[in-house]
Design a protein around this motif. Structure first.
Motif, PDB file in Angstrom:
ATOM      1  N   GLY A  13      53.048 -30.976   9.198  1.00 17.75           N
ATOM      2  CA  GLY A  13      53.304 -30.387   7.894  1.00 17.75           C
ATOM      3  C   GLY A  13      53.799 -28.958   7.964  1.00 17.75           C
ATOM      4  O   GLY A  13      54.496 -28.494   7.060  1.00 17.75           O
ATOM      5  N   THR A  14      53.465 -28.239   9.032  1.00 14.34           N
ATOM      6  CA  THR A  14      53.843 -26.829   9.153  1.00 14.34           C
ATOM      7  C   THR A  14      54.920 -26.596  10.191  1.00 14.34           C
ATOM      8  O   THR A  14      55.860 -25.827   9.957  1.00 14.34           O
ATOM      9  CB  THR A  14      52.598 -25.990   9.519  1.00 14.34           C
ATOM     10  OG1 THR A  14      51.569 -26.221   8.558  1.00 14.34           O
ATOM     11  CG2 THR A  14      52.935 -24.517   9.559  1.00 14.34           C
ATOM     12  N   THR A  36      58.733 -26.690   9.733  1.00 14.34           N
ATOM     13  CA  THR A  36      59.191 -27.993   9.254  1.00 14.34           C
ATOM     14  C   THR A  36      59.873 -27.843   7.904  1.00 14.34           C
ATOM     15  O   THR A  36      59.380 -27.136   7.019  1.00 14.34           O
ATOM     16  CB  THR A  36      57.997 -28.960   9.123  1.00 14.34           C
ATOM     17  OG1 THR A  36      57.397 -29.119  10.412  1.00 14.34           O
ATOM     18  CG2 THR A  36      58.437 -30.313   8.595  1.00 14.34           C
ATOM     19  N   GLU A  37      60.996 -28.533   7.748  1.00 10.79           N
ATOM     20  CA  GLU A  37      61.747 -28.486   6.485  1.00 10.79           C
ATOM     21  C   GLU A  37      61.127 -29.432   5.445  1.00 10.79           C
ATOM     22  O   GLU A  37      61.821 -30.277   4.874  1.00 10.79           O
ATOM     23  CB  GLU A  37      63.206 -28.877   6.743  1.00 10.79           C
ATOM     24  CG  GLU A  37      63.998 -27.858   7.526  1.00 10.79           C
ATOM     25  CD  GLU A  37      64.389 -26.674   6.659  1.00 10.79           C
ATOM     26  OE1 GLU A  37      65.247 -26.846   5.773  1.00 10.79           O
ATOM     27  OE2 GLU A  37      63.817 -25.581   6.860  1.00 10.79           O
ATOM     28  N   GLY A  38      59.826 -29.269   5.232  1.00  9.88           N
ATOM     29  CA  GLY A  38      59.116 -30.124   4.293  1.00  9.88           C
ATOM     30  C   GLY A  38      58.579 -29.345   3.122  1.00  9.88           C
ATOM     31  O   GLY A  38      59.049 -28.257   2.787  1.00  9.88           O
ATOM     32  N   MET A  39      57.525 -29.902   2.514  1.00  7.07           N
ATOM     33  CA  MET A  39      57.039 -29.320   1.263  1.00  7.07           C
ATOM     34  C   MET A  39      56.357 -27.974   1.462  1.00  7.07           C
ATOM     35  O   MET A  39      56.217 -27.205   0.506  1.00  7.07           O
ATOM     36  CB  MET A  39      56.091 -30.295   0.574  1.00  7.07           C
ATOM     37  CG  MET A  39      54.783 -30.528   1.270  1.00  7.07           C
ATOM     38  SD  MET A  39      53.778 -31.680   0.328  1.00  7.07           S
ATOM     39  CE  MET A  39      52.203 -31.479   1.162  1.00  7.07           C
ATOM     40  N   ASP A  40      55.961 -27.655   2.694  1.00  6.84           N
ATOM     41  CA  ASP A  40      55.381 -26.346   2.949  1.00  6.84           C
ATOM     42  C   ASP A  40      56.400 -25.246   2.684  1.00  6.84           C
ATOM     43  O   ASP A  40      56.054 -24.166   2.210  1.00  6.84           O
ATOM     44  CB  ASP A  40      54.880 -26.278   4.397  1.00  6.84           C
ATOM     45  CG  ASP A  40      53.799 -25.227   4.580  1.00  6.84           C
ATOM     46  OD1 ASP A  40      52.862 -25.221   3.766  1.00  6.84           O
ATOM     47  OD2 ASP A  40      53.876 -24.436   5.543  1.00  6.84           O
ATOM     48  N   PHE A 138      37.289 -43.797  22.911  1.00  9.22           N
ATOM     49  CA  PHE A 138      37.112 -42.516  22.239  1.00  9.22           C
ATOM     50  C   PHE A 138      37.936 -42.490  20.958  1.00  9.22           C
ATOM     51  O   PHE A 138      38.876 -43.266  20.779  1.00  9.22           O
ATOM     52  CB  PHE A 138      37.483 -41.335  23.151  1.00  9.22           C
ATOM     53  CG  PHE A 138      38.940 -41.236  23.512  1.00  9.22           C
ATOM     54  CD1 PHE A 138      39.829 -40.485  22.756  1.00  9.22           C
ATOM     55  CD2 PHE A 138      39.437 -41.892  24.637  1.00  9.22           C
ATOM     56  CE1 PHE A 138      41.174 -40.385  23.102  1.00  9.22           C
ATOM     57  CE2 PHE A 138      40.774 -41.803  24.997  1.00  9.22           C
ATOM     58  CZ  PHE A 138      41.644 -41.042  24.223  1.00  9.22           C
ATOM     59  N   CYS A 139      37.534 -41.606  20.080  1.00 11.21           N
ATOM     60  CA  CYS A 139      38.261 -41.379  18.831  1.00 11.21           C
ATOM     61  C   CYS A 139      38.800 -39.960  18.858  1.00 11.21           C
ATOM     62  O   CYS A 139      38.037 -39.003  19.061  1.00 11.21           O
ATOM     63  CB  CYS A 139      37.341 -41.577  17.628  1.00 11.21           C
ATOM     64  SG  CYS A 139      38.131 -41.279  16.021  1.00 11.21           S
ATOM     65  N   LEU A 140      40.098 -39.813  18.693  1.00 11.13           N
ATOM     66  CA  LEU A 140      40.744 -38.509  18.645  1.00 11.13           C
ATOM     67  C   LEU A 140      40.933 -38.126  17.178  1.00 11.13           C
ATOM     68  O   LEU A 140      41.486 -38.908  16.398  1.00 11.13           O
ATOM     69  CB  LEU A 140      42.094 -38.561  19.361  1.00 11.13           C
ATOM     70  CG  LEU A 140      42.888 -37.264  19.431  1.00 11.13           C
ATOM     71  CD1 LEU A 140      42.150 -36.217  20.260  1.00 11.13           C
ATOM     72  CD2 LEU A 140      44.277 -37.511  20.032  1.00 11.13           C
ATOM     73  N   ILE A 141      40.451 -36.956  16.799  1.00  8.33           N
ATOM     74  CA  ILE A 141      40.542 -36.489  15.413  1.00  8.33           C
ATOM     75  C   ILE A 141      41.250 -35.148  15.398  1.00  8.33           C
ATOM     76  O   ILE A 141      40.905 -34.246  16.172  1.00  8.33           O
ATOM     77  CB  ILE A 141      39.141 -36.352  14.781  1.00  8.33           C
ATOM     78  CG1 ILE A 141      38.445 -37.716  14.715  1.00  8.33           C
ATOM     79  CG2 ILE A 141      39.243 -35.756  13.373  1.00  8.33           C
ATOM     80  CD1 ILE A 141      37.027 -37.652  14.186  1.00  8.33           C
ATOM     81  N   THR A 142      42.232 -35.001  14.533  1.00  7.21           N
ATOM     82  CA  THR A 142      42.887 -33.715  14.362  1.00  7.21           C
ATOM     83  C   THR A 142      42.482 -33.108  13.033  1.00  7.21           C
ATOM     84  O   THR A 142      42.408 -33.804  12.014  1.00  7.21           O
ATOM     85  CB  THR A 142      44.423 -33.830  14.434  1.00  7.21           C
ATOM     86  OG1 THR A 142      45.005 -32.523  14.374  1.00  7.21           O
ATOM     87  CG2 THR A 142      44.982 -34.674  13.317  1.00  7.21           C
ATOM     88  N   VAL A 143      42.179 -31.821  13.070  1.00 12.95           N
ATOM     89  CA  VAL A 143      41.862 -31.077  11.860  1.00 12.95           C
ATOM     90  C   VAL A 143      42.841 -29.913  11.798  1.00 12.95           C
ATOM     91  O   VAL A 143      42.671 -28.898  12.490  1.00 12.95           O
ATOM     92  CB  VAL A 143      40.404 -30.573  11.857  1.00 12.95           C
ATOM     93  CG1 VAL A 143      40.092 -29.854  10.545  1.00 12.95           C
ATOM     94  CG2 VAL A 143      39.439 -31.729  12.067  1.00 12.95           C
ATOM     95  N   SER A 144      43.891 -30.088  11.022  1.00  8.46           N
ATOM     96  CA  SER A 144      44.934 -29.072  10.906  1.00  8.46           C
ATOM     97  C   SER A 144      45.354 -29.001   9.441  1.00  8.46           C
ATOM     98  O   SER A 144      44.509 -28.817   8.569  1.00  8.46           O
ATOM     99  CB  SER A 144      46.096 -29.394  11.832  1.00  8.46           C
ATOM    100  OG  SER A 144      46.560 -30.712  11.627  1.00  8.46           O
ATOM    101  N   SER A 145      46.673 -29.151   9.152  1.00  3.48           N
ATOM    102  CA  SER A 145      47.109 -29.169   7.752  1.00  3.48           C
ATOM    103  C   SER A 145      46.410 -30.293   7.000  1.00  3.48           C
ATOM    104  O   SER A 145      46.047 -30.148   5.832  1.00  3.48           O
ATOM    105  CB  SER A 145      48.624 -29.366   7.662  1.00  3.48           C
ATOM    106  OG  SER A 145      49.303 -28.351   8.350  1.00  3.48           O
ATOM    107  N   GLY A 146      46.247 -31.431   7.669  1.00  3.25           N
ATOM    108  CA  GLY A 146      45.490 -32.554   7.140  1.00  3.25           C
ATOM    109  C   GLY A 146      44.497 -33.013   8.193  1.00  3.25           C
ATOM    110  O   GLY A 146      44.192 -32.280   9.141  1.00  3.25           O
TER     111      GLY A 146
END
Length: 342
Positions: A13-14, A36-40, A138-146
């Protein structure tokens, strides 16, 4: 076998990242980062317009990188659900509310004239950790823009052909009508509550609700006006032990811990690797607070010591999707070579 060279990209997103991946070293070089050329950058723009902007940006930067690297293929890690044939079904942090599915793999192959693999960004990142986590699931979790997640088990990422699975960030953890709105348009999703963007919004709400407490916190020194509060200030305050900022973070982590508890209870995965810009910026304190919330909840059948070992932080960089995309493409290339020899 001689070294193969791939171009790898990771779009969120960023930030859009693009790099060279060499199979001999398994490392990325020539890393370029750009917004990123997105909504941000273009808040309020129509979904179709943002999709066009992102495709044009990806195609232009990838074309230059492919030429620079003299690469034989492109692997793209994308922040959203992706089907087995490379269609993007949604991109909440990039173009917001759901638009028409985007055949991104075909569009890029037409523009670049070489094979392209498009997978979810967490699906790619899993392959970075598959080698180091051994045989245990294992479970990979990202905590960033979302917030995103993927489970790796028995040599594969658990997904169906339409890309369903691993979208923990869109689990509804707050069903109230006034719950925070997610980038996808829904309310009360985990990503709206516990992501970097969600935590920033929560800190602003807490500041407005308790102005005296906010005035005594480190956050007020960085942003006297709560509406100007950003995640850099929030991260710095948590790392410095500020009580107000820590309680804001703990409030979001209570929901994340509940989601992890549900994953463990349903499929028995004991290992959770946490990555993403916000989580890694907070650092060890993020894992400590999350573990405290898991221990408070209790994980059915696990001792307190077992629960303490559940959460670890990922590598302290933002190359997860790039390295993972390269390793995934290498594995697929080797599989094709094996098949061709049979």
């Amino acid at each position: 076998m001689s070294e193969q060279v791939f171009t790898v990209a990771d779009i969120g997103g960023t930030t859009l990242r693009i790099a060279r991946y060499g199979t001999d070293t398994g490392a990325v070089t020539d890393i370029h980062r750009t917004p990123t050329e997105g909504m941000d950058r273009y808040p309020g723009a129509p979904v179709a317009d943002l999709q066009n902007r992102v495709v044009e940006q990806l195609a232009a930067l990838a074309a230059r990188a492919v030429q620079r690297h003299d690469s034989t293929a492109l692997a793209l890690a994308f922040a959203g659900p992706v089907t087995a044939d490379g269609r993007v079904m949604a991109a909440p942090t990039i173009w917001g509310r759901r638009g028409e599915p985007l055949p991104l793999r075909l569009l890029l192959e037409e523009r670049l004239g070489l094979p392209v693999v498009v997978v979810n960004d967490l699906t790619a990142a899993v392959w970075r950790y598959a080698a180091t986590e051994g045989t245990q699931p294992f479970c990979l979790i990202t905590v960033s823009s979302g917030i995103g997640s993927k489970v790796y088990r028995a040599g594969e990422v658990l997904l169906d052909a339409d890309g369903h699975g691993g979208e923990l960030g869109h689990w509804t953890c707050d069903p109230s009508p006034q719950a925070p709105r997610c980038d996808c348009g829904g309310r009360g999703h985990l990503g709206a509550v516990a992501s970097g963007r969600g935590m920033q919004a929560a800190a602003r709400r807490a500041a407005l609700a308790a102005p005296a407490d906010y005035a005594r916190s480190l956050l007020a020194h960085s942003a006297p006006d709560p509406e100007q509060l950003d995640n850099r200030a929030l991260v710095a305050a948590v790392r410095a032990g500020d009580g107000f900022a820590t309680e804001v973070l703990r409030g979001g982590l209570a929901h994340l811990a509940s989601a992890i508890n549900a994953v463990f209870t349903s499929i028995g995965v004991r290992r959770y690797v946490i990555m993403g810009g916000f989580a890694l910026a907070v650092g060890p304190r993020f894992a400590e607070l999350l573990t405290e919330e898991l221990q408070r909840l209790g994980c059915f059948g696990l001792s307190a010591e077992d629960t303490r070992r559940m959460v670890v932080l990922g590598e302290p960089d933002d190359d997860h999707g790039l390295i993972g995309a390269g390793r995934l493409l290498t594995a697929r290339s080797m599989a094709r070579q094996i098949v061709s020899l049979r």
